[in-house]
Scaffold this motif. Structure first.
Motif, PDB file in Angstrom:
ATOM      1  N   THR A 119      79.313  21.220  22.411  1.00 39.38           N
ATOM      2  CA  THR A 119      79.541  21.132  23.851  1.00 39.38           C
ATOM      3  C   THR A 119      79.053  22.403  24.522  1.00 39.38           C
ATOM      4  OG1 THR A 119      81.530  19.855  23.358  1.00 39.38           O
ATOM      5  CG2 THR A 119      81.322  20.697  25.585  1.00 39.38           C
ATOM      6  N   VAL A 120      78.369  22.240  25.645  1.00 40.99           N
ATOM      7  CA  VAL A 120      77.904  23.393  26.418  1.00 40.99           C
ATOM      8  C   VAL A 120      78.505  23.286  27.813  1.00 40.99           C
ATOM      9  CG1 VAL A 120      75.912  24.612  27.349  1.00 40.99           C
ATOM     10  CG2 VAL A 120      75.753  23.496  25.117  1.00 40.99           C
TER      11      VAL A 120
ATOM     12  N   ALA B 231      77.901  19.409  29.135  1.00 40.85           N
ATOM     13  CA  ALA B 231      76.933  18.582  28.417  1.00 40.85           C
ATOM     14  C   ALA B 231      77.391  18.464  26.960  1.00 40.85           C
ATOM     15  CB  ALA B 231      75.546  19.214  28.487  1.00 40.85           C
ATOM     16  N   LEU B 232      77.422  17.239  26.485  1.00 37.30           N
ATOM     17  CA  LEU B 232      77.853  16.978  25.115  1.00 37.30           C
ATOM     18  C   LEU B 232      76.657  16.679  24.230  1.00 37.30           C
ATOM     19  CD1 LEU B 232      80.863  14.608  25.832  1.00 37.30           C
ATOM     20  CD2 LEU B 232      80.920  17.055  25.395  1.00 37.30           C
ATOM     21  N   GLY B 233      76.708  17.200  23.019  1.00 35.12           N
ATOM     22  CA  GLY B 233      75.659  16.930  22.047  1.00 35.12           C
ATOM     23  C   GLY B 233      76.012  15.735  21.188  1.00 35.12           C
TER      24      GLY B 233
ATOM     25  N   VAL C  19      73.631  22.618  19.647  1.00 36.33           N
ATOM     26  CA  VAL C  19      73.986  23.354  20.877  1.00 36.33           C
ATOM     27  C   VAL C  19      72.708  23.833  21.561  1.00 36.33           C
ATOM     28  CG1 VAL C  19      75.050  25.465  21.777  1.00 36.33           C
ATOM     29  CG2 VAL C  19      76.291  24.053  20.141  1.00 36.33           C
ATOM     30  N   TRP C  20      71.772  24.364  20.790  1.00 38.67           N
ATOM     31  CA  TRP C  20      70.509  24.836  21.344  1.00 38.67           C
ATOM     32  C   TRP C  20      69.747  23.685  22.011  1.00 38.67           C
ATOM     33  CZ3 TRP C  20      68.595  29.676  21.802  1.00 38.67           C
ATOM     34  CH2 TRP C  20      67.275  29.800  22.199  1.00 38.67           C
TER      35      TRP C  20
ATOM     36  N   TYR D 158      69.418  20.396  29.163  1.00 44.68           N
ATOM     37  CA  TYR D 158      70.121  20.327  30.440  1.00 44.68           C
ATOM     38  C   TYR D 158      70.074  21.607  31.272  1.00 44.68           C
ATOM     39  CZ  TYR D 158      72.059  15.971  28.709  1.00 44.68           C
ATOM     40  OH  TYR D 158      72.198  14.699  28.233  1.00 44.68           O
ATOM     41  N   SER D 159      69.489  22.674  30.769  1.00 39.21           N
ATOM     42  CA  SER D 159      69.536  23.944  31.504  1.00 39.21           C
ATOM     43  C   SER D 159      68.866  23.863  32.870  1.00 39.21           C
ATOM     44  CB  SER D 159      68.935  25.070  30.662  1.00 39.21           C
ATOM     45  OG  SER D 159      67.588  24.807  30.369  1.00 39.21           O
ATOM     46  N   GLU D 160      67.725  23.231  32.978  1.00 32.77           N
ATOM     47  CA  GLU D 160      67.051  23.091  34.284  1.00 32.77           C
ATOM     48  C   GLU D 160      67.881  22.229  35.233  1.00 32.77           C
ATOM     49  OE1 GLU D 160      64.268  24.213  35.825  1.00 32.77           O
ATOM     50  OE2 GLU D 160      63.849  25.577  34.165  1.00 32.77           O
TER      51      GLU D 160
END
Length: 107
Positions: free
Chosen positions: A6-7, A56-58, A85-86, A92-94
């Motif tokens: 999870t992030v 955001a879930l992986g 995680v990476w 989703y970072s953008e």
């Protein structure tokens, strides 16, 4: 047992740290981030900045329960977890406003 990587995006934006300069200075001199744990919002009040946190879930990682896992098995699971995680962070970072930031793992 299962792991779900999870992030949390913008969780680090909830509070400001006015002692950051002291932490950076002590870390550069001693290797230890010593500082006064005072966290506040942008008005220096002890409230959060009320920034929405995006999650955001992986992909779920199935973990077999073992009484005595080997070090290699643990390392393999760690690698799989951090790789997911990476992947989630890069995906989703953008979209979540973290396009200008990098993900670092601190040993």
């Amino acid at each position: 047992y299962d792991l779900v990587p999870t992030v949390f995006f913008h969780a680090s934006d909830q509070y400001n740290n006015p002692g950051r300069c002291l932490q950076l200075w002590t870390y550069s001199k001693t290797g230890i981030p010593v500082g006064i744990p005072i966290y506040c919002n942008w008005l220096l009040m002890p409230f959060s900045n009320r920034t929405p946190i995006k999650v955001a879930l992986g992909k779920r990682i199935a973990v077999a329960k073992k009484d005595a896992p080997t070090e290699a098995e643990v390392n393999e699971l760690h690698y799989e977890f951090y790789a997911e995680v990476w992947r989630v962070f890069e995906k989703y970072s953008e979209e979540f406003g973290y396009g200008d930031r990098e993900l670092f793992y601190v040993p």
